[in-house]
Design a protein around this motif. Structure first.
Motif, PDB file in Angstrom:
ATOM      1  N   UNK A  30       0.835  -1.207   0.000  1.00 60.82           N
ATOM      2  CA  UNK A  30       0.000   0.000   0.000  1.00 60.82           C
ATOM      3  C   UNK A  30       0.870   1.258   0.000  1.00 60.82           C
ATOM      4  N   UNK A  31       0.523   2.211  -0.840  1.00 63.18           N
ATOM      5  CA  UNK A  31       1.282   3.455  -0.929  1.00 63.18           C
ATOM      6  C   UNK A  31       2.462   3.405  -1.877  1.00 63.18           C
ATOM      7  N   UNK A  32       2.839   2.208  -2.337  1.00 63.55           N
ATOM      8  CA  UNK A  32       3.950   2.089  -3.290  1.00 63.55           C
ATOM      9  C   UNK A  32       3.462   2.484  -4.677  1.00 63.55           C
ATOM     10  N   UNK A  33       4.404   2.744  -5.568  1.00 66.60           N
ATOM     11  CA  UNK A  33       4.061   3.076  -6.950  1.00 66.60           C
ATOM     12  C   UNK A  33       3.439   1.854  -7.634  1.00 66.60           C
ATOM     13  N   UNK A  34       2.559   2.113  -8.585  1.00 69.05           N
ATOM     14  CA  UNK A  34       1.954   1.042  -9.365  1.00 69.05           C
ATOM     15  C   UNK A  34       2.941   0.557 -10.414  1.00 69.05           C
ATOM     16  N   UNK A  35       3.037  -0.751 -10.601  1.00 74.80           N
ATOM     17  CA  UNK A  35       3.836  -1.308 -11.689  1.00 74.80           C
ATOM     18  C   UNK A  35       2.892  -1.767 -12.794  1.00 74.80           C
ATOM     19  N   UNK A  36       3.391  -1.760 -14.006  1.00 67.74           N
ATOM     20  CA  UNK A  36       2.571  -2.051 -15.176  1.00 67.74           C
ATOM     21  C   UNK A  36       3.147  -3.222 -15.952  1.00 67.74           C
ATOM     22  N   UNK A  62      -5.364  -5.202 -10.919  1.00 64.66           N
ATOM     23  CA  UNK A  62      -6.272  -4.294 -11.626  1.00 64.66           C
ATOM     24  C   UNK A  62      -5.896  -4.327 -13.102  1.00 64.66           C
ATOM     25  N   UNK A  63      -6.866  -3.985 -13.962  1.00 60.04           N
ATOM     26  CA  UNK A  63      -6.556  -4.024 -15.391  1.00 60.04           C
ATOM     27  C   UNK A  63      -7.339  -2.978 -16.159  1.00 60.04           C
ATOM     28  N   UNK A  64      -6.827  -2.697 -17.360  1.00 54.87           N
ATOM     29  CA  UNK A  64      -7.492  -1.872 -18.361  1.00 54.87           C
ATOM     30  C   UNK A  64      -7.461  -2.650 -19.665  1.00 54.87           C
ATOM     31  N   UNK A  65      -8.507  -2.495 -20.479  1.00 53.55           N
ATOM     32  CA  UNK A  65      -8.531  -3.092 -21.808  1.00 53.55           C
ATOM     33  C   UNK A  65      -8.840  -1.980 -22.808  1.00 53.55           C
ATOM     34  N   UNK A  88     -11.939   0.401 -23.262  1.00 52.09           N
ATOM     35  CA  UNK A  88     -13.163  -0.381 -23.218  1.00 52.09           C
ATOM     36  C   UNK A  88     -13.604  -0.678 -21.791  1.00 52.09           C
ATOM     37  N   UNK A  89     -12.629  -0.880 -20.913  1.00 52.25           N
ATOM     38  CA  UNK A  89     -12.945  -1.182 -19.519  1.00 52.25           C
ATOM     39  C   UNK A  89     -11.723  -0.884 -18.663  1.00 52.25           C
ATOM     40  N   UNK A  90     -11.954  -0.490 -17.408  1.00 46.80           N
ATOM     41  CA  UNK A  90     -10.875  -0.267 -16.454  1.00 46.80           C
ATOM     42  C   UNK A  90     -10.453   1.179 -16.395  1.00 46.80           C
ATOM     43  N   UNK A  91      -9.449   1.433 -15.580  1.00 47.04           N
ATOM     44  CA  UNK A  91      -8.908   2.787 -15.447  1.00 47.04           C
ATOM     45  C   UNK A  91      -7.464   2.727 -14.998  1.00 47.04           C
ATOM     46  N   UNK A  92      -6.729   3.771 -15.317  1.00 47.37           N
ATOM     47  CA  UNK A  92      -5.331   3.901 -14.918  1.00 47.37           C
ATOM     48  C   UNK A  92      -5.313   4.352 -13.461  1.00 47.37           C
ATOM     49  N   UNK A  93      -4.750   3.565 -12.553  1.00 47.17           N
ATOM     50  CA  UNK A  93      -4.743   3.956 -11.141  1.00 47.17           C
ATOM     51  C   UNK A  93      -3.893   5.195 -10.867  1.00 47.17           C
ATOM     52  N   UNK A  94      -3.050   5.589 -11.820  1.00 45.56           N
ATOM     53  CA  UNK A  94      -2.221   6.786 -11.648  1.00 45.56           C
ATOM     54  C   UNK A  94      -2.921   8.056 -12.125  1.00 45.56           C
ATOM     55  N   UNK A  98      -0.104  12.250  -8.437  1.00 53.78           N
ATOM     56  CA  UNK A  98       1.339  12.283  -8.663  1.00 53.78           C
ATOM     57  C   UNK A  98       1.886  10.900  -8.318  1.00 53.78           C
ATOM     58  N   UNK A  99       2.867  10.474  -9.074  1.00 61.19           N
ATOM     59  CA  UNK A  99       3.402   9.131  -8.927  1.00 61.19           C
ATOM     60  C   UNK A  99       4.812   9.209  -8.370  1.00 61.19           C
ATOM     61  N   UNK A 100       5.060   8.573  -7.216  1.00 61.34           N
ATOM     62  CA  UNK A 100       6.425   8.586  -6.683  1.00 61.34           C
ATOM     63  C   UNK A 100       7.350   7.760  -7.564  1.00 61.34           C
ATOM     64  N   UNK A 101       8.525   8.325  -7.846  1.00 62.66           N
ATOM     65  CA  UNK A 101       9.488   7.579  -8.648  1.00 62.66           C
ATOM     66  C   UNK A 101      10.680   7.105  -7.815  1.00 62.66           C
ATOM     67  N   UNK A 102      10.671   7.436  -6.575  1.00 59.01           N
ATOM     68  CA  UNK A 102      11.751   7.001  -5.688  1.00 59.01           C
ATOM     69  C   UNK A 102      11.668   7.720  -4.360  1.00 59.01           C
ATOM     70  N   UNK A 103      12.323   7.191  -3.380  1.00 58.76           N
ATOM     71  CA  UNK A 103      12.353   7.825  -2.074  1.00 58.76           C
ATOM     72  C   UNK A 103      13.789   7.975  -1.616  1.00 58.76           C
ATOM     73  N   UNK A 104      14.051   9.094  -0.962  1.00 57.09           N
ATOM     74  CA  UNK A 104      15.354   9.313  -0.360  1.00 57.09           C
ATOM     75  C   UNK A 104      15.181   9.204   1.145  1.00 57.09           C
ATOM     76  N   UNK A 105      16.014   8.403   1.755  1.00 58.29           N
ATOM     77  CA  UNK A 105      15.927   8.197   3.204  1.00 58.29           C
ATOM     78  C   UNK A 105      17.165   8.798   3.829  1.00 58.29           C
ATOM     79  N   UNK A 106      16.956   9.745   4.718  1.00 58.68           N
ATOM     80  CA  UNK A 106      18.066  10.392   5.402  1.00 58.68           C
ATOM     81  C   UNK A 106      18.582   9.457   6.482  1.00 58.68           C
ATOM     82  N   UNK A 107      19.891   9.246   6.480  1.00 59.20           N
ATOM     83  CA  UNK A 107      20.498   8.346   7.481  1.00 59.20           C
ATOM     84  C   UNK A 107      21.251   9.137   8.503  1.00 59.20           C
TER      85      UNK A 107
END
Length: 107
Positions: A30-36, A62-65, A88-94, A98-107
């Motif tokens: 949950x909360x991660x980017x969607x893969x296609x 999930x799917x789109x056609x 014809x059916x479905x929807x793009x979940x994005x 806005x779609x996260x493309x990466x996260x930076x974690x401060x150490x």
């Protein structure tokens, strides 16, 4: 939604066995980017054949056609497809998010 009665018309063009595009969408958590995973489905009688194929391969995703508007040969995986699509059916979940493309974690 609105529906309007109309007279029968003869289409300018008709495709007896269109190519279909199927997009499967999945999140690793949950909360991660969607893969296609995208597929071209050929040699079908109609969208019911495609939906049966989707049912066998969705695995809970999930799917789109889409129907492809213009004939485009099926090429290598790396060759992007450029034809217009008709959903014809479905929807793009994005869509609309806005779609996260990466996260930076401060150490």
């Amino acid at each position: 939604m609105h529906a309007f009665e109309t007279v029968h018309a003869e289409p300018r063009d008709s495709v007896e066995s269109p190519l279909f595009r199927v997009n499967f969408w999945q999140r690793s958590s949950p909360g991660a980017a969607w893969t296609l995973d995208a597929y071209i489905v050929t040699d079908t009688r109609d969208v019911n054949d495609v939906l049966r194929w989707v049912d066998l391969h969705a695995n809970g995703r999930r799917f789109e056609v889409f129907a492809e508007i213009d004939p485009e040969p099926v090429g290598a995986f790396q060759e992007p497809r450029t034809t217009s699509l008709l959903r014809l059916i479905g929807e793009d979940p994005n869509a609309g998010e806005s779609v996260p493309i990466g996260q930076f974690i401060k150490k």
